[in-house]
Design a protein around this motif. Structure first.
Motif, PDB file in Angstrom:
ATOM      1  N   GLY A  38       0.813  -1.229   0.000  1.00  0.00           N
ATOM      2  CA  GLY A  38       0.000   0.000   0.000  1.00  0.00           C
ATOM      3  C   GLY A  38       0.838   1.266   0.000  1.00  0.00           C
ATOM      4  O   GLY A  38       0.404   2.297  -0.508  1.00  0.00           O
ATOM      5  N   GLY A  39       2.052   1.186   0.575  1.00  0.00           N
ATOM      6  CA  GLY A  39       2.949   2.342   0.571  1.00  0.00           C
ATOM      7  C   GLY A  39       2.237   3.605   1.030  1.00  0.00           C
ATOM      8  O   GLY A  39       1.423   3.574   1.966  1.00  0.00           O
ATOM      9  N   PRO A  40       2.505   4.719   0.378  1.00  0.00           N
ATOM     10  CA  PRO A  40       1.893   5.983   0.783  1.00  0.00           C
ATOM     11  C   PRO A  40       0.602   6.300   0.032  1.00  0.00           C
ATOM     12  O   PRO A  40       0.219   7.471  -0.088  1.00  0.00           O
ATOM     13  CB  PRO A  40       2.981   6.996   0.426  1.00  0.00           C
ATOM     14  CG  PRO A  40       3.619   6.406  -0.782  1.00  0.00           C
ATOM     15  CD  PRO A  40       3.517   4.910  -0.666  1.00  0.00           C
ATOM     16  N   ALA A  41      -0.090   5.254  -0.458  1.00  0.00           N
ATOM     17  CA  ALA A  41      -1.397   5.496  -1.088  1.00  0.00           C
ATOM     18  C   ALA A  41      -2.371   6.019  -0.031  1.00  0.00           C
ATOM     19  O   ALA A  41      -2.271   5.652   1.141  1.00  0.00           O
ATOM     20  CB  ALA A  41      -1.932   4.199  -1.691  1.00  0.00           C
ATOM     21  N   SER A  42      -3.334   6.844  -0.475  1.00  0.00           N
ATOM     22  CA  SER A  42      -4.359   7.307   0.470  1.00  0.00           C
ATOM     23  C   SER A  42      -5.613   6.446   0.379  1.00  0.00           C
ATOM     24  O   SER A  42      -6.637   6.788   0.973  1.00  0.00           O
ATOM     25  CB  SER A  42      -4.698   8.778   0.233  1.00  0.00           C
ATOM     26  OG  SER A  42      -5.199   8.968  -1.067  1.00  0.00           O
ATOM     27  N   PHE A  43      -5.537   5.329  -0.357  1.00  0.00           N
ATOM     28  CA  PHE A  43      -6.699   4.443  -0.488  1.00  0.00           C
ATOM     29  C   PHE A  43      -7.231   4.032   0.883  1.00  0.00           C
ATOM     30  O   PHE A  43      -8.425   4.155   1.166  1.00  0.00           O
ATOM     31  CB  PHE A  43      -6.318   3.201  -1.311  1.00  0.00           C
ATOM     32  CG  PHE A  43      -7.353   2.121  -1.281  1.00  0.00           C
ATOM     33  CD1 PHE A  43      -8.564   2.274  -1.948  1.00  0.00           C
ATOM     34  CD2 PHE A  43      -7.142   0.945  -0.568  1.00  0.00           C
ATOM     35  CE1 PHE A  43      -9.534   1.290  -1.915  1.00  0.00           C
ATOM     36  CE2 PHE A  43      -8.111  -0.053  -0.532  1.00  0.00           C
ATOM     37  CZ  PHE A  43      -9.306   0.118  -1.205  1.00  0.00           C
ATOM     38  N   THR A  44      -6.348   3.544   1.742  1.00  0.00           N
ATOM     39  CA  THR A  44      -6.790   3.043   3.046  1.00  0.00           C
ATOM     40  C   THR A  44      -7.400   4.168   3.880  1.00  0.00           C
ATOM     41  O   THR A  44      -8.490   4.013   4.441  1.00  0.00           O
ATOM     42  CB  THR A  44      -5.610   2.378   3.779  1.00  0.00           C
ATOM     43  OG1 THR A  44      -5.200   1.241   3.008  1.00  0.00           O
ATOM     44  CG2 THR A  44      -5.981   1.930   5.176  1.00  0.00           C
ATOM     45  N   ALA A  45      -6.711   5.300   3.948  1.00  0.00           N
ATOM     46  CA  ALA A  45      -7.218   6.429   4.747  1.00  0.00           C
ATOM     47  C   ALA A  45      -8.602   6.861   4.255  1.00  0.00           C
ATOM     48  O   ALA A  45      -9.535   7.060   5.052  1.00  0.00           O
ATOM     49  CB  ALA A  45      -6.243   7.599   4.653  1.00  0.00           C
ATOM     50  N   GLU A  46      -8.745   6.983   2.954  1.00  0.00           N
ATOM     51  CA  GLU A  46     -10.021   7.450   2.397  1.00  0.00           C
ATOM     52  C   GLU A  46     -11.106   6.390   2.580  1.00  0.00           C
ATOM     53  O   GLU A  46     -12.268   6.722   2.870  1.00  0.00           O
ATOM     54  CB  GLU A  46      -9.862   7.794   0.923  1.00  0.00           C
ATOM     55  CG  GLU A  46      -8.962   9.001   0.677  1.00  0.00           C
ATOM     56  CD  GLU A  46      -8.893   9.334  -0.807  1.00  0.00           C
ATOM     57  OE1 GLU A  46      -9.873   9.860  -1.350  1.00  0.00           O
ATOM     58  OE2 GLU A  46      -7.840   9.054  -1.424  1.00  0.00           O
ATOM     59  N   ALA A  47     -10.723   5.104   2.385  1.00  0.00           N
ATOM     60  CA  ALA A  47     -11.708   4.022   2.529  1.00  0.00           C
ATOM     61  C   ALA A  47     -12.224   3.943   3.967  1.00  0.00           C
ATOM     62  O   ALA A  47     -13.425   3.786   4.204  1.00  0.00           O
ATOM     63  CB  ALA A  47     -11.083   2.689   2.111  1.00  0.00           C
ATOM     64  N   ILE A  48     -11.313   4.080   4.926  1.00  0.00           N
ATOM     65  CA  ILE A  48     -11.714   4.051   6.339  1.00  0.00           C
ATOM     66  C   ILE A  48     -12.670   5.209   6.626  1.00  0.00           C
ATOM     67  O   ILE A  48     -13.700   5.049   7.285  1.00  0.00           O
ATOM     68  CB  ILE A  48     -10.466   4.127   7.250  1.00  0.00           C
ATOM     69  CG1 ILE A  48      -9.605   2.865   7.105  1.00  0.00           C
ATOM     70  CG2 ILE A  48     -10.848   4.388   8.710  1.00  0.00           C
ATOM     71  CD1 ILE A  48     -10.156   1.614   7.714  1.00  0.00           C
ATOM     72  N   ALA A  49     -12.342   6.390   6.102  1.00  0.00           N
ATOM     73  CA  ALA A  49     -13.202   7.564   6.326  1.00  0.00           C
ATOM     74  C   ALA A  49     -14.592   7.337   5.734  1.00  0.00           C
ATOM     75  O   ALA A  49     -15.584   7.887   6.217  1.00  0.00           O
ATOM     76  CB  ALA A  49     -12.547   8.802   5.724  1.00  0.00           C
ATOM     77  N   LEU A  50     -14.660   6.517   4.687  1.00  0.00           N
ATOM     78  CA  LEU A  50     -15.960   6.227   4.061  1.00  0.00           C
ATOM     79  C   LEU A  50     -16.683   5.075   4.752  1.00  0.00           C
ATOM     80  O   LEU A  50     -17.780   4.685   4.345  1.00  0.00           O
ATOM     81  CB  LEU A  50     -15.757   5.894   2.574  1.00  0.00           C
ATOM     82  CG  LEU A  50     -15.329   7.078   1.688  1.00  0.00           C
ATOM     83  CD1 LEU A  50     -14.831   6.581   0.324  1.00  0.00           C
ATOM     84  CD2 LEU A  50     -16.486   8.050   1.521  1.00  0.00           C
ATOM     85  N   GLY A  51     -16.046   4.480   5.754  1.00  0.00           N
ATOM     86  CA  GLY A  51     -16.710   3.426   6.530  1.00  0.00           C
ATOM     87  C   GLY A  51     -16.363   2.015   6.108  1.00  0.00           C
ATOM     88  O   GLY A  51     -16.959   1.053   6.598  1.00  0.00           O
ATOM     89  N   TYR A  52     -15.413   1.854   5.189  1.00  0.00           N
ATOM     90  CA  TYR A  52     -15.014   0.509   4.761  1.00  0.00           C
ATOM     91  C   TYR A  52     -13.968  -0.064   5.714  1.00  0.00           C
ATOM     92  O   TYR A  52     -13.329   0.681   6.471  1.00  0.00           O
ATOM     93  CB  TYR A  52     -14.451   0.541   3.335  1.00  0.00           C
ATOM     94  CG  TYR A  52     -15.437   1.036   2.303  1.00  0.00           C
ATOM     95  CD1 TYR A  52     -16.614   0.333   2.042  1.00  0.00           C
ATOM     96  CD2 TYR A  52     -15.204   2.219   1.593  1.00  0.00           C
ATOM     97  CE1 TYR A  52     -17.529   0.791   1.105  1.00  0.00           C
ATOM     98  CE2 TYR A  52     -16.113   2.679   0.648  1.00  0.00           C
ATOM     99  CZ  TYR A  52     -17.265   1.965   0.406  1.00  0.00           C
ATOM    100  OH  TYR A  52     -18.163   2.426  -0.506  1.00  0.00           O
ATOM    101  N   SER A  53     -13.788  -1.389   5.619  1.00  0.00           N
ATOM    102  CA  SER A  53     -12.817  -2.077   6.470  1.00  0.00           C
ATOM    103  C   SER A  53     -11.584  -2.417   5.628  1.00  0.00           C
ATOM    104  O   SER A  53     -11.629  -3.334   4.796  1.00  0.00           O
ATOM    105  CB  SER A  53     -13.468  -3.354   7.026  1.00  0.00           C
ATOM    106  OG  SER A  53     -12.490  -4.139   7.639  1.00  0.00           O
ATOM    107  N   VAL A  54     -10.517  -1.662   5.807  1.00  0.00           N
ATOM    108  CA  VAL A  54      -9.310  -1.847   4.985  1.00  0.00           C
ATOM    109  C   VAL A  54      -8.067  -1.807   5.876  1.00  0.00           C
ATOM    110  O   VAL A  54      -7.955  -0.962   6.760  1.00  0.00           O
ATOM    111  CB  VAL A  54      -9.191  -0.733   3.915  1.00  0.00           C
ATOM    112  CG1 VAL A  54      -7.941  -0.943   3.068  1.00  0.00           C
ATOM    113  CG2 VAL A  54     -10.418  -0.697   3.012  1.00  0.00           C
TER     114      VAL A  54
END
Ligand SMILES: C[S@@+](CC[C@H](N)C(=O)[O-])C[C@H]1O[C@@H](n2cnc3c(N)ncnc32)[C@H](O)[C@@H]1O
Length: 230
Positions: A38-54
């Motif tokens: 995942g490195g420095p992608a913001s996928f996880t941060a944004e997904a968590i903010a949207l309520g997903y489990s990542v």
């Protein structure tokens, strides 16, 4: 497991880019998702903010946010200069040009760092060995690591890594299928054959994302008997 920070180019992609790279639907994101490499992608941060489990896993996470940020600033201008020097290798549809790409990569780094400093979902580990139970995740994503670095990572590493990802997740998606030189990875056919021999199903799908010219396909891997598209 350690990676040398001075050998990494920590430029990350956004949630929207992951959606496009992996054709992600609401149903895909409804389960437990792993961003591997995942490195420095913001996928996880944004997904968590949207309520997903990542969760995200990467050897890079042994470093503090400040160190990752310093490495970002040490490499970003070089990367942009390389892109500007090879105009025929890039497609400007998702991003309009290299200046817009640079701005977006800075925004992504900011979003990643904010979450990285407070979040406990960034796990330090490296393929081909992941510290997760069998089937811990419904979907594992691997963006810009496998196949992209075919010149550095062997076919054996690719096979061991993909089998490990299939152990920890019910489905695995990998993007892109081209190398850093924007050439089709020489490993894709051999990987599909070898995984098929081990009882796994593979499918190459076109996606709605292309930045490297020709980099608009992902590989999906399923266990036999799992729900998968016809
Ligand atoms: C080009 S970056 C891609 C980051 C992110 N996936 C994205 O697309 O924005 C590649 C990442 O792979 C990570 N990586 C390198 N070797 C790895 C390994 N053996 N297992 C997992 N991740 C690894 C690097 O630390 C780096 O963060």
């Amino acid at each position: 497991m350690a990676v040398q920070l001075d050998r990494i180019v920590p430029l990350g992609r956004s949630f929207r880019e992951y959606q496009l790279m992996f054709n992600l639907t609401e149903a895909d994101l409804a389960g437990r998702v792993l961003d591997c490499g995942g490195g420095p992608a913001s996928f996880t941060a944004e997904a968590i903010a949207l309520g997903y489990s990542v969760d995200a896993v990467d050897p890079l996470y042994e470093y503090a946010g400040e160190q990752i940020e310093q490495r970002f600033w040490a490499t970003v201008e070089d990367v942009m200069a390389q892109i500007d020097a090879t105009p025929d290798d890039w497609v400007w549809t998702v991003h309009t040009d290299s200046r817009a790409l640079r701005r977006q990569r800075i925004e992504v780094m900011g979003r990643f760092l904010k979450d990285y400093r407070v979040g406990d979902r960034y796990i330090t580990a490296a393929l081909p060995n992941l510290p997760f139970a069998d089937s811990r995740y419904t979907l594992a994503l691997c963006s810009h690591l496998l196949f992209l670095y075919s010149d550095l990572l062997s076919l054996e590493f690719h096979l061991a890594s993909l089998q490990e990802l299939c152990r920890v997740a019910e489905e695995v998606r990998v993007f892109p299928l081209v190398t850093l030189a924007a050439q089709p990875s020489p490993y894709v056919a051999a990987v599909c054959q070898a995984l098929g021999d081990r009882g796994l199903m593979t499918q190459i799908q076109s996606v709605g994302y292309e930045l490297q010219k020709g980099g608009n396909q992902m590989l999906r891997i399923f266990r036999c008997g799992a729900n998968h598209p016809a």
